[in-house]
Design an enzyme around this catalytic site. Structure first.
Site, short mmCIF file in Angstrom:
data_model
loop_
_atom_site.label_atom_id
_atom_site.label_comp_id
_atom_site.label_asym_id
_atom_site.label_seq_id
_atom_site.Cartn_x
_atom_site.Cartn_y
_atom_site.Cartn_z
N LYS A 162 -12.66 -43.21 -36.53
CA LYS A 162 -12.77 -42.85 -35.11
C LYS A 162 -13.72 -41.67 -34.91
O LYS A 162 -14.61 -41.71 -34.07
CB LYS A 162 -11.35 -42.51 -34.61
N SER A 163 -13.54 -40.61 -35.69
CA SER A 163 -14.39 -39.42 -35.52
C SER A 163 -15.85 -39.74 -35.78
O SER A 163 -16.73 -39.31 -35.03
CB SER A 163 -13.96 -38.32 -36.51
N GLY A 176 -9.92 -36.81 -26.41
CA GLY A 176 -10.39 -35.42 -26.46
C GLY A 176 -11.77 -35.33 -27.10
O GLY A 176 -12.60 -34.52 -26.68
N SER A 214 -11.50 -25.81 -34.88
CA SER A 214 -11.60 -27.09 -34.19
C SER A 214 -12.97 -27.72 -34.40
O SER A 214 -14.00 -27.17 -34.01
CB SER A 214 -11.35 -26.90 -32.69
N GLN A 264 -13.90 -30.33 -32.89
CA GLN A 264 -14.41 -30.76 -31.58
C GLN A 264 -15.19 -29.64 -30.91
O GLN A 264 -16.25 -29.87 -30.33
CB GLN A 264 -13.24 -31.20 -30.68
N ASP A 308 -4.34 -34.36 -38.13
CA ASP A 308 -3.88 -35.61 -37.53
C ASP A 308 -2.80 -36.30 -38.37
O ASP A 308 -2.08 -37.17 -37.88
CB ASP A 308 -5.05 -36.58 -37.31
N LYS A 314 -2.12 -31.42 -28.78
CA LYS A 314 -2.77 -32.71 -29.07
C LYS A 314 -2.39 -33.69 -27.95
O LYS A 314 -1.97 -33.28 -26.88
CB LYS A 314 -2.34 -33.21 -30.45
N ARG A 365 3.04 -32.39 -30.55
CA ARG A 365 3.45 -33.16 -31.75
C ARG A 365 4.52 -32.43 -32.57
O ARG A 365 5.21 -33.07 -33.37
CB ARG A 365 2.23 -33.49 -32.62
N ARG A 395 -0.30 -41.29 -32.61
CA ARG A 395 0.02 -40.86 -33.98
C ARG A 395 1.54 -40.68 -34.17
O ARG A 395 2.06 -40.84 -35.26
CB ARG A 395 -0.73 -39.59 -34.35
C1 S3P Z 1 -11.42 -34.54 -34.13
C2 S3P Z 1 -10.99 -33.26 -34.42
C3 S3P Z 1 -9.58 -32.87 -34.36
C4 S3P Z 1 -8.65 -34.07 -34.43
C5 S3P Z 1 -9.08 -35.17 -33.51
C6 S3P Z 1 -10.49 -35.63 -33.83
C7 S3P Z 1 -12.86 -34.82 -34.15
O1 S3P Z 1 -9.35 -32.19 -33.14
O2 S3P Z 1 -7.33 -33.69 -34.14
O3 S3P Z 1 -8.21 -36.28 -33.62
O4 S3P Z 1 -13.24 -36.00 -34.17
O5 S3P Z 1 -13.63 -33.86 -34.15
P1 S3P Z 1 -9.61 -30.60 -32.97
O6 S3P Z 1 -11.04 -30.35 -33.20
O7 S3P Z 1 -9.20 -30.30 -31.56
O8 S3P Z 1 -8.71 -29.95 -33.97
#
Ligand code: S3P
Length: 426
Positions: free
Chosen positions: A5-6, A77, A149, A151, A312, A339, A343, A385
């Site tokens: 996914k990422s 997110g 993070s 993200q 995750d 999240k 969680r 999850r």
């Molecule tokens: C992700 C980073 C994580 C993870 C999310 C996917 C990403 O979040 O929990 O499912 O793809 O960069 P955070 O960056 O908020 O920790």
């Protein structure tokens, strides 16, 4: 396993900014990753899709078009935070929104650095919908992440593509590095490595702005976070053996597997190779007669720098922890509360309902083990999850378990139940 996914989100966004046509193989078929494609299409990017393969007609770094409407990121997110970085560098106004869960999650963490770079963002109490007043003349910044993070790091690096000069992000804990790898793969000059400062783990990633991206063909490995549920099931259910092929083996994502090994489970990673700048490999798991943590009395501790690298997988790891000598304790994981659901609260409530002895902390939880779980009704709070972690708990429990909102597995893993059904013998 479905595509990671990422990595899928990043491949689609970065290919959209490239010059030329990119082909993407094994794109994740989840609703989260569909949201990214939907937003890119609204920004004028042509995407042809055949099952899990995409052809993305890149528009170049300055080629996105103002959308006519607010763009819906659904539950995702990653879509919202990464795309915000790209939109901050555009000469137009755009709005990102999402479902109830996404609109309650913290966005100040990206608003602050993007505003420091010269974009303006309006939001209510730091939450979506976000209206982004972009600028193609962003300022490069040096930014230390206050929250570990990937993200947020990725959001800033993507905005950095549109800035004059070098944008540097410093992280005090290692987080997944897929954005850095994908940018490099598309020809962007990106610097990564140890930051010469305290703490010991501090790392930097820096990107030079106004870069041109070259279209590439990308092959996406299987999702290790989705594989984790099957790995845990095979490790815990007596008489199991399972092999998963071509799953992502990025060192910033495999701590879950490493910790299972530390706990004495029989999990083996083999055939490591690299494609599209990402390692992948095969995983073999066999169940043991009894998980071997010897005579430990104290809980197995997961804390500090390990947390961002298995964020995750934590609810699932707690389920596994309920089956080992001494149980498990998670600390430094406050991020779990923001999240797709809280969680920590969801895992505590679910395990208690199944008969476990659980203590809740602001930044984690402790569960005693080993315990024989009993079937119960689990409120998954619309969180994919949590549904999947408690499906594995249900398999090892006595009696029947009913999980609410189970359809939301489609957010990351639509075929989860079909695959589980085909893998488990009754
Ligand atoms: C992700 C980073 C994580 C993870 C999310 C996917 C990403 O979040 O929990 O499912 O793809 O960069 P955070 O960056 O908020 O920790």
């Amino acid at each position: 396993m479905p595509g990671d996914k990422s990595i899928s989100h990043r491949a689609a966004m970065i290919a959209a900014l490239a010059n030329g046509v990119s082909r993407i193989k094994n794109y994740a078929n989840s609703t989260d990753c569909a949201a990214t494609l939907w937003c890119l299409q609204q920004l004028g990017v042509r995407i042809d899709q055949t099952e899990n393969d995409l052809v993305i007609h890149g528009v170049g770094i300055d080629g996105l078009r103002a959308p006519t409407d607010a763009m819906d990121c659904g539950n995702s997110g990653t879509t919202m935070r990464l795309l915000s970085g790209i939109l901050a560098g555009q000469n137009f106004v755009s709005t990102l929104t999402g479902d109830e869960s996404l609109c309650s999650r913290p966005m100040q963490r990206i608003i602050e650095p993007l505003e420091a770079m010269g974009a303006q963002i309006s939001a209510k109490d730091g939450r979506a919908p976000l209206t982004i007043y972009g600028s193609s003349d962003l300022k490069a910044i040096d930014y230390e992440l206050l929250i570990a993070s990937a993200q947020v790091k990725s959001c800033i690096l993507l905005a950095g593509l549109h800035a004059g000069g070098k944008t540097t992000v410093i992280e005090n804990e290692v987080t997944r590095d897929h954005t850095e790898r994908m940018l490099d793969f598309f020809g962007v000059s990106i610097e990564t490595g140890k930051a010469e400062r305290e703490p010991e783990n501090a790392r930097l990633a820096a990107v030079r702005g106004r870069a041109q991206l070259r279209a590439r063909d990308v092959s996406i490995p299987g999702d290790i976070s989705s594989a984790a549920y099957f790995i845990a099931a095979a490790a815990l259910l007596r008489g199991s053996s399972l092999e998963i092929n071509e799953v992502g083996a990025n060192p910033t994502r495999i701590i879950f597997v490493e910790r299972l090994r530390t706990l004495g489970f029989d999990v083996l990673t083999t055939n490591i190779s690299e494609e599209s700048n990402e390692p992948r490999g095969d995983i073999r798991v066999s169940s043991l007669e009894a998980p071997s943590r010897g005579h430990y009395k104290s809980p197995f501790m997961i804390q500090g720098s390990q947390i961002p690298q298995l964020i995750d997988e934590l609810p699932l790891l707690v389920v596994v922890g309920s089956q080992i000598q001494g149980g498990i304790e998670i600390r430094d994981a406050k991020e779990l509360r923001v999240k797709e659901s809280d969680r920590i609260a969801a895992t505590v409530a679910g395990l208690r309902a199944m008969g476990a002895k659980v203590e809740e902390f602001v930044d984690g939880l402790r569960v005693a083990g080993p315990i024989r779980l009993t079937g119960a009704t689990i409120d998954a709070r619309g969180d994919h999850r949590i549904v999947m972690a408690f499906s594995i708990a249900a398999l090892i429990a006595d009696g029947e378990t009913e999980i609410t909102d189970a359809d939301c597995v489609g957010v990351s893993f639509p075929e989860f139940f079909d695959l589980l059904d085909s893998a488990v013998e009754r």
